[in-house]
Design a protein around this motif. Sequence first.
Motif, short mmCIF file in Angstrom:
data_model
loop_
_atom_site.label_atom_id
_atom_site.label_comp_id
_atom_site.label_asym_id
_atom_site.label_seq_id
_atom_site.Cartn_x
_atom_site.Cartn_y
_atom_site.Cartn_z
N ASP A 1 -27.12 -22.75 24.33
CA ASP A 1 -26.51 -23.96 24.88
C ASP A 1 -25.82 -24.81 23.82
O ASP A 1 -24.83 -25.49 24.11
N GLU A 2 -26.29 -24.78 22.59
CA GLU A 2 -25.73 -25.64 21.55
C GLU A 2 -24.90 -24.87 20.52
O GLU A 2 -24.21 -25.47 19.71
N MET A 3 -24.98 -23.53 20.50
CA MET A 3 -24.30 -22.76 19.47
C MET A 3 -24.27 -21.29 19.85
O MET A 3 -25.02 -20.86 20.74
N VAL B 1 -33.65 -14.22 9.49
CA VAL B 1 -34.69 -15.26 9.56
C VAL B 1 -34.06 -16.62 9.80
O VAL B 1 -34.56 -17.44 10.59
N GLU B 2 -32.93 -16.88 9.13
CA GLU B 2 -32.22 -18.16 9.32
C GLU B 2 -31.77 -18.31 10.77
O GLU B 2 -31.88 -19.39 11.36
N ALA B 3 -31.25 -17.21 11.36
CA ALA B 3 -30.82 -17.28 12.76
C ALA B 3 -32.00 -17.61 13.67
O ALA B 3 -31.88 -18.42 14.60
N LYS B 4 -33.14 -17.00 13.41
CA LYS B 4 -34.34 -17.27 14.22
C LYS B 4 -34.74 -18.75 14.12
O LYS B 4 -35.02 -19.41 15.13
N GLU B 5 -34.73 -19.28 12.90
CA GLU B 5 -35.15 -20.66 12.69
C GLU B 5 -34.15 -21.64 13.31
O GLU B 5 -34.55 -22.67 13.88
N ARG C 1 -35.00 -24.32 16.32
CA ARG C 1 -34.86 -25.73 15.99
C ARG C 1 -33.80 -26.43 16.84
O ARG C 1 -33.97 -27.60 17.20
N GLU C 2 -32.72 -25.74 17.18
CA GLU C 2 -31.54 -26.42 17.72
C GLU C 2 -31.15 -26.02 19.13
O GLU C 2 -30.35 -26.71 19.76
N ALA C 3 -31.67 -24.90 19.64
CA ALA C 3 -31.25 -24.43 20.96
C ALA C 3 -32.38 -24.57 21.97
O ALA C 3 -33.53 -24.26 21.67
N LYS C 4 -32.04 -25.03 23.16
CA LYS C 4 -33.03 -25.15 24.22
C LYS C 4 -32.99 -23.95 25.17
O LYS C 4 -33.98 -23.60 25.78
N LEU D 1 -35.12 -14.04 18.85
CA LEU D 1 -35.27 -14.85 20.06
C LEU D 1 -36.70 -15.34 20.27
O LEU D 1 -36.92 -16.35 20.94
N GLY D 2 -37.68 -14.61 19.75
CA GLY D 2 -39.06 -14.92 20.08
C GLY D 2 -39.38 -14.57 21.52
O GLY D 2 -40.26 -15.18 22.14
N LYS D 3 -38.66 -13.56 22.07
CA LYS D 3 -38.83 -13.14 23.46
C LYS D 3 -38.94 -11.62 23.48
O LYS D 3 -38.42 -10.93 22.60
N ARG D 4 -39.57 -11.09 24.54
CA ARG D 4 -39.74 -9.65 24.67
C ARG D 4 -38.83 -9.09 25.74
O ARG D 4 -38.61 -9.73 26.79
N ILE D 5 -38.30 -7.89 25.50
CA ILE D 5 -37.54 -7.17 26.52
C ILE D 5 -38.52 -6.59 27.54
O ILE D 5 -39.48 -5.91 27.17
N VAL D 6 -38.27 -6.86 28.82
CA VAL D 6 -39.20 -6.39 29.86
C VAL D 6 -38.55 -5.44 30.86
O VAL D 6 -39.23 -4.75 31.61
N GLU D 7 -37.20 -5.42 30.91
CA GLU D 7 -36.50 -4.51 31.82
C GLU D 7 -35.26 -3.95 31.13
O GLU D 7 -34.59 -4.67 30.39
N VAL D 8 -34.97 -2.66 31.38
CA VAL D 8 -33.78 -2.03 30.81
C VAL D 8 -33.09 -1.18 31.87
O VAL D 8 -33.73 -0.69 32.81
N PHE D 9 -31.78 -1.02 31.70
CA PHE D 9 -31.01 -0.13 32.55
C PHE D 9 -29.99 0.54 31.65
O PHE D 9 -29.09 -0.12 31.11
#
Length: 291
Positions: free
Chosen positions: A274-276, A132-136, A140-143, A193-201
Amino acid sequence: MNQINVGIIGTGFSASSHIEALRRLPFVNIVAIASSSQEKAEEAARRFGIPKAYGDYRALIDDPDVEAVHNCTRNVLHFPINKAALEAGKHLLSEKPLAMDSEQSAELKRLAAQSESLSAVCFNYRHYPLVVEAKERLAREAKRVHFVYGGYVQDWLLYDTDYNWRLDPAQNGPSRAIADIGSHWCDTVQYVLGKRIVEVFADLRTVHPVRYKPKQEGSTFASGHAQDAEPVQIDTEDGGSVLVHFDDGTHGAFTISQVSAGRKNRLYFEIAADEMTLAWDQEHPNRLWVG
């Protein structure tokens, strides 16, 4: 807070873990347990100190004292039990997968949407505090995230004499290592990440195309030696490597293995932004590496 009465379906490894976790909660009562036979259910009820035992899951679901159902059975039973619990209006926590194919899971999704009860699948690794800390921190800090990599490796099927019902596609489904533990990696990383996987190989491999199955079924972690085992053909993967694309174009890769000596339950990921860079390893769950 009101007490919640829970019924456990299943008496194996997952069920014991659920019971252990639930008994740490002050507002939960485990009131019933069900198994494939009345004898097994009663033995488990005595072992865990649970008042009611059922030899049929339908009887547990129909019990008016049971408000929430934990489905801890073999994969092939997940769909019928989940469907019955949802149709009965019970709260539901199911071990993954929810079903054996996408048609069945779509039906469960429809039933859950119509129900006033709560339902969930047990992708529990996202609840580690440092996950959870990694998600937050990322939010908060990465673009921008550059790459995601990691894996999930275990050793419990290292030898060709190791056997478990999960090696049988009729009980577990057509995918094994990717479905059983790769799904946990995917869920955890998508959550962070708050993102979904949409393609796999994927590049998958069966290390032991023949294994030795004990003639008498035993515990979850069984070993079949020559004198008490029979050879069986194995069609599901022991592991592999997977390339993934996320819905924002982020690239990633992960490795899965159930035949990595010495690794007991190592789900790990590293996210380069980009920041960490953030890195976390389930075998050291109270440590988050920040670069």
